[in-house]
Design a protein around this motif. Structure first.
Motif, PDB file in Angstrom:
ATOM      1  N   PRO A  63       0.833  -1.204   0.000  1.00 33.30           N
ATOM      2  CA  PRO A  63       0.000   0.000   0.000  1.00 33.30           C
ATOM      3  C   PRO A  63       0.863   1.249   0.000  1.00 33.30           C
ATOM      4  O   PRO A  63       2.080   1.190   0.152  1.00 33.30           O
ATOM      5  N   MET A  64       0.212   2.384  -0.138  1.00 28.75           N
ATOM      6  CA  MET A  64       0.958   3.634  -0.184  1.00 28.75           C
ATOM      7  C   MET A  64       1.178   4.230   1.198  1.00 28.75           C
ATOM      8  O   MET A  64       2.010   5.119   1.364  1.00 28.75           O
ATOM      9  N   ALA A  65       0.458   3.752   2.209  1.00 32.56           N
ATOM     10  CA  ALA A  65       0.592   4.348   3.540  1.00 32.56           C
ATOM     11  C   ALA A  65       0.201   3.326   4.593  1.00 32.56           C
ATOM     12  O   ALA A  65      -0.319   2.249   4.287  1.00 32.56           O
ATOM     13  N   LEU A  66       0.440   3.684   5.842  1.00 31.56           N
ATOM     14  CA  LEU A  66       0.214   2.791   6.974  1.00 31.56           C
ATOM     15  C   LEU A  66      -0.316   3.613   8.139  1.00 31.56           C
ATOM     16  O   LEU A  66       0.113   4.737   8.374  1.00 31.56           O
ATOM     17  N   ARG A  67      -1.242   3.027   8.884  1.00 30.56           N
ATOM     18  CA  ARG A  67      -1.802   3.704  10.051  1.00 30.56           C
ATOM     19  C   ARG A  67      -0.972   3.362  11.287  1.00 30.56           C
ATOM     20  O   ARG A  67      -0.764   2.192  11.604  1.00 30.56           O
ATOM     21  N   LEU A  68      -0.526   4.396  11.994  1.00 30.48           N
ATOM     22  CA  LEU A  68       0.239   4.211  13.222  1.00 30.48           C
ATOM     23  C   LEU A  68      -0.548   4.570  14.470  1.00 30.48           C
ATOM     24  O   LEU A  68      -0.066   4.359  15.584  1.00 30.48           O
ATOM     25  N   GLY A  69      -1.745   5.119  14.299  1.00 27.35           N
ATOM     26  CA  GLY A  69      -2.542   5.517  15.447  1.00 27.35           C
ATOM     27  C   GLY A  69      -3.561   6.554  15.047  1.00 27.35           C
ATOM     28  O   GLY A  69      -3.895   6.708  13.868  1.00 27.35           O
ATOM     29  N   ASP A  70      -4.064   7.285  16.036  1.00 31.77           N
ATOM     30  CA  ASP A  70      -5.057   8.330  15.813  1.00 31.77           C
ATOM     31  C   ASP A  70      -4.549   9.644  16.387  1.00 31.77           C
ATOM     32  O   ASP A  70      -3.720   9.662  17.304  1.00 31.77           O
ATOM     33  N   LEU A  71      -5.091  10.747  15.861  1.00 33.00           N
ATOM     34  CA  LEU A  71      -4.766  12.084  16.335  1.00 33.00           C
ATOM     35  C   LEU A  71      -6.057  12.813  16.689  1.00 33.00           C
ATOM     36  O   LEU A  71      -7.064  12.667  15.996  1.00 33.00           O
ATOM     37  N   TYR A  72      -6.002  13.607  17.765  1.00 32.36           N
ATOM     38  CA  TYR A  72      -7.162  14.421  18.102  1.00 32.36           C
ATOM     39  C   TYR A  72      -6.714  15.638  18.886  1.00 32.36           C
ATOM     40  O   TYR A  72      -5.567  15.720  19.360  1.00 32.36           O
ATOM     41  N   LEU A  73      -7.619  16.603  19.013  1.00 34.15           N
ATOM     42  CA  LEU A  73      -7.368  17.842  19.739  1.00 34.15           C
ATOM     43  C   LEU A  73      -8.322  17.935  20.917  1.00 34.15           C
ATOM     44  O   LEU A  73      -9.429  17.382  20.872  1.00 34.15           O
ATOM     45  N   PRO A  74      -7.949  18.629  21.985  1.00 34.08           N
ATOM     46  CA  PRO A  74      -8.797  18.651  23.185  1.00 34.08           C
ATOM     47  C   PRO A  74     -10.169  19.261  22.943  1.00 34.08           C
ATOM     48  O   PRO A  74     -11.136  18.867  23.589  1.00 34.08           O
TER      49      PRO A  74
END
Length: 680
Positions: free
Chosen positions: A430-441
């Motif tokens: 694939p072209m990319a890989l998921r390493l986790g999630d991001l969020y803001l408070p």
């Protein structure tokens, strides 16, 4: 109702034919740039300015004036154009006018319909030494257009602004614009076209901007290649950097909406060592197919229902990748607008309260209390208005996330996604890989997948220190180390799962054998190349083997002699997981580790460190370059990833396997079976 925008705030555009009216206290130059999904301006032919005032769907003035009207037809914009930036600049070179915006009244910009009704307005406050500014941007999102107040100023003038937008000819174009203004092209400006009974501006045929050798007024050079620019800036304080960025799938034509007359040139066999085709087997040189149309709105005036894969790209994977990064950008910008509005409300309240307190008569009594209450009421009203705008955008982003997450392929999906139940070993990387999630408070409920491009361009550092705990709940050092190793195993398993059989190999160094339990899925399914190395001898043997591999591949590449590699040489991507560093490492081993981190990624050798930096402090500054070269991740939520693009610190949440789930073992069992079949 007119939307009075503050910096960073956006507003939907319900009309396609618009005017952008500019008012300033001194003559200024107005221009506009067109850019693609990545925000790239591909050449001088993508810039409308006084020397070349018309582009498809866009017309600017030929003169420097205190008032401007720019005509915009969004329906006439080429498909390749996804953003229009409106630029304002002070004329240079006359020696009489002001040289910075801080010396003149703040420019005012209004987006209006053709009947003069204001849709959105923005006053460019806070400018000082800047002599050029990006005032507004009109951008395409999910098939609809929006306007955003930008207000990004540049003390270096138009040349610096255009350079920041990726134009290699920025200085020449800026000089040409100033020359066109200085030569008085305003004397030949034609009268504005007549309006129809509906108040519409008659269309004019748009011609491409011409260079000085083609009869154009301003000296321009042919468009050159634009280097890829990531919207994410330098590393944060922990080496955290948001990698990746939207995909620019193919070379765009030199002028929006026109075919590219030049064919794609392949490397010459005489110089490349043989007839090598570097093109992607699934890609063509033609433009990517358009994204699927957005679903119709649920009701008049309501936004369209989100559609998974509505971004551009050849494949659904590319579309989803670009859509995820579009969601990231939207969340970053709408949060920045909210924070800016709150800061403005607080600063205005402080100023008003200071004025009340500065008057002795207002410090006591009913008059002072009333003034303070009025100041607080204004503050609360502004904050409430900003929160309503934020909530409105969050509702749309949440709806988009709800349709995008189930549509993600395994490489992008969380471990709890049902797509893993139908997992099969892929035939292409694939072209990319998921390493986790991001969020803001401000929007913890909106989680954006953190995707990194493959192959990995830098190693990973899984922080096993107690300082990595976001809320301080993890005080047991052993527990944090255990979680860090579980996170490393999850990342390694995903890397194995998304690569074709035999194209990714994992090695493990566990000097003290302390990670036996977290490593059980990798060891038990047989996906490791060799058993985890332990003791000083095991550490030395693995590092020597991988450093030798890096040396051999580098020599083969430099000598264009890939066929000279030893028979049976493993050409797959290599990942080395190092647990409990620096235990078991002497000075030689540390230097080899640094060598792998620096030289390995270019030849397919990648490093994943599971370590507590404080425990490595005995090596002093020797290891600083190593830590800076790695992307720091944590096994628990932590707000350490920097985003200098808009000034946010994003909270990272690792992609861990749900407790009790057998998905990891099931996936790795298939990977091991495919590897055995491939080795036969």
């Amino acid at each position: 109702m007119t939307a009075e925008l503050v910096r960073g705030q956006n507003h939907p555009l319900s009309q396609s034919r618009l005017e952008i009216r500019v008012s300033a206290g001194t003559p200024i130059v107005a221009a506009a740039t067109l850019s693609d999904t990545d925000g790239k301006v591909h050449g001088v032919e993508w810039v409308a300015h006084p020397g070349a005032p018309t582009l498809p769907g866009l017309e600017v003035s030929r003169q420097a004036a205190a008032d401007h009207r720019l005509a915009v037809d969004l329906d006439a914009m080429p498909e390749a154009v996804h953003r229009v930036d409106v630029l304002l600049a002070l004329p240079a070179g006359d020696g009489a006018g002001p040289v910075r915006f801080g010396a003149v009244a703040a420019p005012f910009v209004a987006v209006t319909g053709l009947d003069g009704t204001e849709v959105a307005t923005y006053t460019l406050t806070g400018l000082d030494a800047e002599s050029a500014v990006v005032a507004l941007e009109l951008y395409r999102r999910q098939g609809a257009w929006k306007v955003r107040a930008v207000g990004q100023g540049y003390a270096g003038g138009l040349a610096e602004l255009l350079t920041d937008q990726g134009l290699p000819e920025a200085h020449q174009l800026a000089a040409g614009i100033n020359e066109a203004v200085a030569r008085g092209l305003a004397r030949s400006v034609q009268a504005p076209p007549p309006r129809t009974a509906e108040g519409d501006r008659t269309r004019q045929a748009a011609a491409p901007a011409l260079g000085h050798d083609q009869g154009g007024a301003a000296p321009q050079s042919a468009p050159g290649p634009v280097p890829p620019v990531s919207p994410y800036g330098p590393q944060g304080s922990y080496g955290g950097q948001l990698p990746g960025g939207p995909v620019h799938p193919a070379p765009q034509p030199p002028y929006p909406g026109t075919p590219d007359p030049s064919p794609v040139t392949q490397p010459s066999p005489s110089t490349a060592g043989g007839p090598i085709d570097y093109s992607h087997p699934r890609r063509r040189n033609a433009a990517p197919p358009p994204p699927p149309p957005a679903a119709p709105p649920t009701a008049p005036g309501q936004p369209a229902r989100p559609v998974a894969g509505d971004a551009t790209g050849w494949s659904m994977d590319e579309r989803l990748y670009n859509q995820v990064w579009g969601m990231f950008e939207d969340l970053a910008r709408t949060t920045a607008a909210y924070r800016s509005a709150v800061d403005f409300a607080e600063s205005r309240m402080d100023k008003e309260l200071e004025q009340v307190l500065s008057d002795p008569r207002g410090r006591i009594g009913g008059q002072g209390d009333a003034a303070r209450e009025a100041a607080r009421a204004k503050h609360d009203a502004l904050v409430e208005q900003a929160r309503e705008a934020l909530d409105r955008d969050l509702i749309q982003l949440t709806a988009e996330a709800e349709v995008v997450e189930p549509a993600l392929p395994p490489a992008y999906a969380g471990w709890d996604n049902p797509v893993w139940h139908g997992y099969r070993v892929p035939r292409e990387m694939p072209m990319a890989l998921r390493l986790g999630d991001l969020y803001l408070p401000e929007a913890a409920e909106v989680r954006i997948p953190m995707l990194v491009r493959l192959p990995l361009e830098r190693g990973l550092w899984i922080d096993s220190s107690r300082a990595g705990s976001f809320d301080g709940a993890f005080t047991d050092a052993h527990e944090v180390r255990h979680l860090a190793m579980e996170a490393a195993v999850a990342h390694a398993a995903r890397l194995l799962a998304v690569h074709p059989a035999g194209e990714f190999t994992v090695h493990v160094i566990d000097p003290a054998g302390s990670a036996a339990q977290p490593l059980a899925p990798l060891v038990g399914t047989g996906v490791l190349a060799t058993p985890p190395a332990s003791g000083a001898g095991g550490v030395a043997e693995v590092l020597a083997r991988l450093t030798q591999r890096v040396d051999l591949v580098q020599m083969a590449l430099r000598g264009a002699a890939a066929d000279a590699l030893p028979p049976g040489f493993d050409t797959s991507q290599q990942l080395l997981i190092v647990n409990d560093f620096p235990h078991g490492f002497d000075d030689r081993a540390v230097n080899q580790l640094r060598y792998l981190a620096d030289e390995g990624p270019d030849v397919g050798v990648h490093l994943m460190m599971v370590a507590d930096r404080e425990e490595s402090s005995g090596y002093g500054p020797l290891l600083d370059p190593l830590w800076r070269s790695l992307l720091r991740l944590t096994p628990v939520p932590d707000d350490h990833l920097a985003d200098p693009w808009v000034g946010h610190a994003w909270t990272y949440e690792p992609a861990l396997v749900p407790p009790g789930s057998q998905v990891l073992e099931q996936v790795l069992t298939q990977v091991a079976a495919a590897r055995r079949d491939w080795n036969r």
